[in-house]
Write a protein that holds these residues in place. Sequence first.
Motif, PDB file in Angstrom:
ATOM      1  N   HIS A  19       0.885  -1.165   0.000  1.00  0.00           N
ATOM      2  CA  HIS A  19       0.000   0.000   0.000  1.00  0.00           C
ATOM      3  C   HIS A  19       0.921   1.212   0.000  1.00  0.00           C
ATOM      4  CE1 HIS A  19      -3.787   2.063   1.804  1.00  0.00           C
ATOM      5  NE2 HIS A  19      -3.688   2.229   0.499  1.00  0.00           N
ATOM      6  N   LYS A  21       0.851   4.401   0.216  1.00  0.00           N
ATOM      7  CA  LYS A  21       0.810   5.484   1.199  1.00  0.00           C
ATOM      8  C   LYS A  21       1.469   5.079   2.519  1.00  0.00           C
ATOM      9  CE  LYS A  21      -3.500   4.930   3.704  1.00  0.00           C
ATOM     10  NZ  LYS A  21      -4.723   5.552   4.123  1.00  0.00           N
ATOM     11  N   ARG A  28       9.326   3.289  -1.617  1.00  0.00           N
ATOM     12  CA  ARG A  28       8.474   3.604  -2.777  1.00  0.00           C
ATOM     13  C   ARG A  28       9.305   3.609  -4.058  1.00  0.00           C
ATOM     14  NH1 ARG A  28       6.167   8.063   0.684  1.00  0.00           N
ATOM     15  NH2 ARG A  28       4.247   7.166   1.486  1.00  0.00           N
ATOM     16  N   ASP A 120      -2.474   1.154  -7.438  1.00  0.00           N
ATOM     17  CA  ASP A 120      -2.380   1.935  -6.195  1.00  0.00           C
ATOM     18  C   ASP A 120      -1.128   2.810  -6.211  1.00  0.00           C
ATOM     19  OD1 ASP A 120      -3.031   2.445  -3.212  1.00  0.00           O
ATOM     20  OD2 ASP A 120      -0.987   1.610  -3.133  1.00  0.00           O
ATOM     21  N   TRP A 124      -1.056   6.876  -6.364  1.00  0.00           N
ATOM     22  CA  TRP A 124      -0.350   7.624  -5.320  1.00  0.00           C
ATOM     23  C   TRP A 124       0.629   8.615  -5.970  1.00  0.00           C
ATOM     24  CZ3 TRP A 124       4.450   8.876  -3.745  1.00  0.00           C
ATOM     25  CH2 TRP A 124       4.579   9.430  -2.463  1.00  0.00           C
ATOM     26  N   CYS A 125       1.364   8.143  -6.961  1.00  0.00           N
ATOM     27  CA  CYS A 125       2.336   9.007  -7.641  1.00  0.00           C
ATOM     28  C   CYS A 125       1.649  10.207  -8.280  1.00  0.00           C
ATOM     29  CB  CYS A 125       3.100   8.214  -8.700  1.00  0.00           C
ATOM     30  SG  CYS A 125       4.272   7.017  -8.024  1.00  0.00           S
ATOM     31  N   SER A 127      -1.230  11.551  -7.459  1.00  0.00           N
ATOM     32  CA  SER A 127      -1.799  12.497  -6.495  1.00  0.00           C
ATOM     33  C   SER A 127      -0.711  13.255  -5.742  1.00  0.00           C
ATOM     34  CB  SER A 127      -2.785  11.836  -5.546  1.00  0.00           C
ATOM     35  OG  SER A 127      -2.255  10.780  -4.867  1.00  0.00           O
ATOM     36  N   ASN A 128       0.515  12.733  -5.722  1.00  0.00           N
ATOM     37  CA  ASN A 128       1.612  13.441  -5.062  1.00  0.00           C
ATOM     38  C   ASN A 128       2.423  14.298  -6.030  1.00  0.00           C
ATOM     39  OD1 ASN A 128       1.933  12.764  -2.013  1.00  0.00           O
ATOM     40  ND2 ASN A 128       1.069  10.981  -3.018  1.00  0.00           N
TER      41      ASN A 128
END
Length: 147
Positions: A19, A21, A28, A120, A124-125, A127-128
């Motif tokens: 996950h 986050k 990561r 996922d 995440w990438c 949204s960051n």
Amino acid sequence: MHPNELLRDLLKPGQRRIHFKSESDSRRRQILSSMCALDVRVSVWVVKQRPDKEARLLSLGALAEEAVRAGAAQLIIERDESLERADRRLIADAIRRFGSSEMQYRHVAPHEHPLLWVSDAVAWCYSNGGDWIRRADAIVESRVTRL
């Protein structure tokens, strides 16, 4: 080796799933680098200026439509029991509208299907932002933005 097996090899002892986050930045980077070496591709749907619930409906509707049109055999979605009924209606509607009763779809827990970890990670990438998007680009096949 199948991508699912390669992804499971990335788990730390006691981990059931990846996950993004919950991982450190260095981990990561390591995980993303391994994912980019796999023979997998993702499409990213970005919905701007909409509440999360509406954005999900637009994204999942577009995904289901694209999967049906592309002749996908199956669509696997990460299970969220609070959204599963609405998801099923939306996907069934796309199947009816675009004429494929053959595509199977199911909701699964993230630990059951490691390829969900790839989506996922890419989500995440995105949204960051910044360098994270660049790092994920090797596996991003297409981007669709909806306003």
